[in-house]
Design an enzyme around this catalytic site. Structure first.
Site, PDB file in Angstrom:
ATOM      1  N   ASP A  28      49.219  47.006  -2.048  1.00 50.94           N
ATOM      2  CA  ASP A  28      49.678  46.621  -3.380  1.00 50.94           C
ATOM      3  C   ASP A  28      50.631  45.429  -3.381  1.00 50.94           C
ATOM      4  O   ASP A  28      51.138  45.044  -4.442  1.00 50.94           O
ATOM      5  CB  ASP A  28      50.280  47.821  -4.131  1.00 50.94           C
ATOM      6  CG  ASP A  28      51.130  48.722  -3.253  1.00 50.94           C
ATOM      7  OD1 ASP A  28      51.405  48.334  -2.088  1.00 50.94           O
ATOM      8  OD2 ASP A  28      51.520  49.800  -3.717  1.00 50.94           O
ATOM      9  N   HIS A  85      56.162  58.136  -0.409  1.00 53.66           N
ATOM     10  CA  HIS A  85      57.285  58.402  -1.331  1.00 53.66           C
ATOM     11  C   HIS A  85      57.748  59.856  -1.315  1.00 53.66           C
ATOM     12  O   HIS A  85      58.772  60.176  -1.913  1.00 53.66           O
ATOM     13  CB  HIS A  85      56.898  58.036  -2.769  1.00 53.66           C
ATOM     14  CG  HIS A  85      56.701  56.566  -3.002  1.00 53.66           C
ATOM     15  ND1 HIS A  85      57.652  55.627  -2.660  1.00 53.66           N
ATOM     16  CD2 HIS A  85      55.665  55.869  -3.546  1.00 53.66           C
ATOM     17  CE1 HIS A  85      57.204  54.413  -2.985  1.00 53.66           C
ATOM     18  NE2 HIS A  85      55.999  54.539  -3.516  1.00 53.66           N
ATOM     19  N   HIS A 145      55.924  48.982  -2.167  1.00 54.88           N
ATOM     20  CA  HIS A 145      57.042  49.837  -2.569  1.00 54.88           C
ATOM     21  C   HIS A 145      57.768  50.365  -1.331  1.00 54.88           C
ATOM     22  O   HIS A 145      57.139  50.631  -0.300  1.00 54.88           O
ATOM     23  CB  HIS A 145      56.528  51.019  -3.402  1.00 54.88           C
ATOM     24  CG  HIS A 145      55.763  50.608  -4.633  1.00 54.88           C
ATOM     25  ND1 HIS A 145      54.385  50.543  -4.651  1.00 54.88           N
ATOM     26  CD2 HIS A 145      56.202  50.219  -5.853  1.00 54.88           C
ATOM     27  CE1 HIS A 145      53.997  50.134  -5.864  1.00 54.88           C
ATOM     28  NE2 HIS A 145      55.070  49.921  -6.603  1.00 54.88           N
ATOM     29  N   ASP A 153      53.426  48.634   2.520  1.00 55.87           N
ATOM     30  CA  ASP A 153      53.195  48.886   1.090  1.00 55.87           C
ATOM     31  C   ASP A 153      54.263  48.126   0.295  1.00 55.87           C
ATOM     32  O   ASP A 153      55.388  47.957   0.764  1.00 55.87           O
ATOM     33  CB  ASP A 153      53.302  50.387   0.823  1.00 55.87           C
ATOM     34  CG  ASP A 153      52.893  50.779  -0.588  1.00 55.87           C
ATOM     35  OD1 ASP A 153      51.759  51.275  -0.767  1.00 55.87           O
ATOM     36  OD2 ASP A 153      53.707  50.601  -1.525  1.00 55.87           O
TER      37      ASP A 153
END
Ligand SMILES: [Zn+2]
Length: 310
Positions: free
Chosen positions: A243, A122, A161, A159
């Protein structure tokens, strides 16, 4: 040929405030789960500023360093904190990813897993966010391109996200194919299919909340594997967040542990065909400790099997 595991105890210096999901216990759980595997275990070195400067301006690196508190925590954004040892921990993530690239490209090992924290995908050019400080995987990709003079590097980010930071850092990089699958809508809100990069080299695959392994497999078969095969990378990097697991508390996808093993197998198939099986995988998210441990063990177990087979 074997699989290398890069990690370092300094990563535990990045202690988040109590109750924060990106906690020291994550890496403890991963390390324990990987303990039975016969891997080449190496300390992640500290990252070089020269490597970081390919992705982040000096002023940003200095800002993160200066923000490190003497005690307790400093906040970089709503959910990204610094503890007194966080800069040191973050440098292990950068250094581990870069050293893994060097080792895999040297031919000494088939593939590598980098188990460090904080995660990196991120972190944008000059913005810490989403628990991330520096873009470990993008920095490692740039090192492969600039230092090792590769012409084509691919990154797959599974991931849950969107890898907004990796996308930002490599938006203009024609030599790097970046494919990210992620739940949408979800933090950070980016990652729609029309975000393609300056050279059409970015592939974003949104997955709907509640979807599971079947939808993931279909999406990868339809979009990611053909694109990777056509691009024919000389090195495959993975942003391995766990996740998307059905047990994860931060997201709503329903992948099973076996889905991570399947995806790893198929990515190794791509790497076998394109680049002699050269894969460097770096830990990103994953916040249910049991699911994280089981999924990381499944992922690295496949890397290890493929290192023998390759
Ligand atoms: Zn995540």
């Amino acid at each position: 040929m074997t699989t290398a595991l890069f990690t370092h105890p300094d990563c535990d210096l990045h202690a988040e405030p109590p109750g924060h999901p990106e906690q020291v216990a994550r890496l403890t759980a991963v390390s324990r789960a990987l303990a039975p595997l016969d891997l080449l275990r190496l300390d992640a070195p500290l990252g070089d500023e020269a490597d970081m400067l390919r992705c982040h301006p000096a002023a940003y690196i200095a800002r993160v360093k200066a923000a490190v508190p003497r005690q307790n925590w400093a906040s970089m954004d709503g959910d990204t904190y610094l503890a007194p040892g966080s800069y040191q921990a973050a440098l292990r993530g950068v250094g581990g990813a870069c050293a893994a690239v060097d080792l895999v490209l040297s031919g000494a090992v088939q593939n590598a897993f980098v188990a460090t924290r904080p995660p990196g995908h991120h972190a944008e050019t000059a913005t810490a966010m989403g628990f991330c400080l520096f873009g470990n995987v993008a920095i490692a990709a740039k090192r492969a391109l600039e230092v090792h003079q590769l012409a084509r590097v691919a990154i797959v980010d599974f991931d849950v996200h969107h890898g907004n930071g990796t996308q930002d850092l490599l938006w203009n990089e024609a030599r790097c194919l970046f494919a990210s699958s992620h739940q949408m809508p979800l933090y950070p809100g980016t990652g729609s299919p029309d975000e393609r990069g300056a050279h059409g080299q970015i592939i974003n695959i949104p997955l709907r909340s509640g979807s599971g392994g079947a939808e993931m497999r279909a999406a990868y078969e339809a979009q990611v594997f053909p694109a990777l095969a056509a691009f024919s990378p000389q090195l495959l990097l993975i942003s391995a967040g766990f996740d998307a697991h059905q047990a994860d508390p931060l997201a709503g996808l329903n992948w099973a542990t076996a889905d991570f093993a399947w995806l790893t197998e198929r990515l190794c198939d791509v790497a076998d065909k394109a680049c002699g099986g050269r894969v460097v995988s770096c830990l990103e998210g994953g916040y249910d400790l049991d699911a994280l441990a089981a999924s990381a063990a499944a992922h690295v177990g496949v890397l290890k099997e493929r290192a023998h087979g390759g």
